[in-house]
Design a protein around this motif. Sequence first.
Motif, short mmCIF file in Angstrom:
data_model
loop_
_atom_site.label_atom_id
_atom_site.label_comp_id
_atom_site.label_asym_id
_atom_site.label_seq_id
_atom_site.Cartn_x
_atom_site.Cartn_y
_atom_site.Cartn_z
N GLU A 34 33.06 25.31 36.45
CA GLU A 34 34.20 25.81 35.66
C GLU A 34 34.12 27.32 35.51
OE1 GLU A 34 34.35 23.66 31.99
OE2 GLU A 34 34.79 21.76 32.98
N GLN A 35 32.90 27.83 35.30
CA GLN A 35 32.73 29.28 35.20
C GLN A 35 33.07 29.95 36.53
OE1 GLN A 35 28.71 29.90 33.84
NE2 GLN A 35 29.27 29.65 31.68
N ASP A 36 32.64 29.34 37.64
CA ASP A 36 32.95 29.89 38.96
C ASP A 36 34.46 29.93 39.18
OD1 ASP A 36 30.33 30.34 39.58
OD2 ASP A 36 30.07 28.49 40.74
N LYS A 37 35.15 28.85 38.79
CA LYS A 37 36.61 28.83 38.92
C LYS A 37 37.23 29.93 38.08
CE LYS A 37 37.07 23.88 39.84
NZ LYS A 37 37.54 22.59 39.29
N GLY A 38 36.73 30.09 36.86
CA GLY A 38 37.24 31.14 36.00
C GLY A 38 37.00 32.52 36.59
N LEU A 39 35.81 32.72 37.17
CA LEU A 39 35.50 34.01 37.77
C LEU A 39 36.37 34.27 39.00
CD1 LEU A 39 31.62 34.10 37.46
CD2 LEU A 39 33.28 35.49 36.21
N GLU A 40 36.65 33.22 39.78
CA GLU A 40 37.53 33.39 40.94
C GLU A 40 38.93 33.78 40.50
OE1 GLU A 40 37.26 29.73 43.12
OE2 GLU A 40 35.20 30.13 43.79
N GLU A 41 39.41 33.14 39.45
CA GLU A 41 40.73 33.50 38.91
C GLU A 41 40.73 34.94 38.41
OE1 GLU A 41 43.65 31.81 38.89
OE2 GLU A 41 42.62 30.33 40.15
N LEU A 42 39.65 35.30 37.72
CA LEU A 42 39.54 36.67 37.21
C LEU A 42 39.50 37.66 38.37
CD1 LEU A 42 39.18 38.56 34.78
CD2 LEU A 42 36.71 38.18 34.99
N CYS A 43 38.80 37.29 39.44
CA CYS A 43 38.73 38.14 40.63
C CYS A 43 40.12 38.34 41.23
CB CYS A 43 37.78 37.53 41.65
SG CYS A 43 37.55 38.53 43.13
N LYS A 44 40.91 37.25 41.31
CA LYS A 44 42.26 37.34 41.85
C LYS A 44 43.12 38.27 40.98
CE LYS A 44 42.26 32.77 43.99
NZ LYS A 44 42.81 31.40 43.92
N ILE A 78 42.05 40.69 39.06
CA ILE A 78 41.58 42.07 39.22
C ILE A 78 42.07 42.64 40.55
CG2 ILE A 78 39.51 43.47 39.56
CD1 ILE A 78 38.17 41.71 37.42
N GLU A 79 42.04 41.82 41.62
CA GLU A 79 42.55 42.30 42.92
C GLU A 79 44.03 42.64 42.82
OE1 GLU A 79 41.60 39.21 45.68
OE2 GLU A 79 39.51 39.83 45.87
N ARG A 80 44.78 41.81 42.12
CA ARG A 80 46.22 42.07 41.95
C ARG A 80 46.43 43.37 41.16
NH1 ARG A 80 50.90 42.65 43.79
NH2 ARG A 80 52.59 42.21 42.35
N GLN A 81 45.63 43.54 40.10
CA GLN A 81 45.71 44.77 39.31
C GLN A 81 45.36 45.99 40.17
OE1 GLN A 81 46.81 45.17 36.19
NE2 GLN A 81 47.26 42.99 36.09
N LYS A 82 44.37 45.82 41.07
CA LYS A 82 43.99 46.92 41.96
C LYS A 82 45.15 47.28 42.88
CE LYS A 82 40.70 48.15 45.58
NZ LYS A 82 39.60 47.67 46.42
N GLU A 83 45.81 46.24 43.44
CA GLU A 83 46.96 46.49 44.31
C GLU A 83 48.07 47.20 43.54
OE1 GLU A 83 48.14 42.72 45.89
OE2 GLU A 83 46.29 42.46 47.03
N ILE A 84 48.32 46.76 42.33
CA ILE A 84 49.35 47.40 41.50
C ILE A 84 48.97 48.85 41.24
CG2 ILE A 84 50.40 47.41 39.20
CD1 ILE A 84 50.26 44.33 39.26
N GLY A 85 47.70 49.08 40.93
CA GLY A 85 47.23 50.45 40.68
C GLY A 85 47.39 51.34 41.90
N GLN A 86 47.07 50.80 43.07
CA GLN A 86 47.22 51.58 44.30
C GLN A 86 48.69 51.87 44.58
OE1 GLN A 86 45.11 49.07 47.05
NE2 GLN A 86 43.17 50.15 46.77
N THR A 87 49.55 50.89 44.34
CA THR A 87 50.98 51.11 44.54
C THR A 87 51.49 52.18 43.59
OG1 THR A 87 51.24 48.79 45.19
CG2 THR A 87 53.23 49.97 44.55
#
Length: 174
Positions: A91-101, A103-112
Amino acid sequence: MYPFDLLLHLTIEEAERRTRQIELLQSKDIQLQKLYDSRTKSLLSNRNNLLRSGTSAFADMGTTSWAIDDDDDKPIDVQNFKNYQEQVLQEQDKGLEELCKVIERQKEIGQTISNTVDQHNEIIDDLADHMDMTDQSLINRTRQVESISYKDRTCGYWIIIILLFISIVVVALL
């Protein structure tokens, strides 16, 4: 000046203001005391519940993936506990994967946003260059207008001087 002398020089308004402040502080003291008492009682009751002999530290985990018998004398099944730990880790791994997704989306938004800001900065720089050129052109045109205006005034004065000279000559001849 002694403190007693200061008391004699207090105005009625100042004395009332100080009295109100003392009453306000006493009121806040009572409120804090009540808050402290309620929290202390709450902590003591929680502590008493935790220290009861009939409770188990694992019974409050709130999951049904492994069971604890009501009899506290029996040891906990190690395999069930390992299964529970693996489930928690998954469950923690799933939560971390979601958090990673996220964060990646936030990074893309930041770059845009960064790219957009860079483009806007280029546009602003071009605008500033054009404004400087327009400003310089305006200054040059203003100087030309001032020069023409000055020459125009001088020409009018020369025409008036010549006409006056001619009229003086004509009057002198008559």
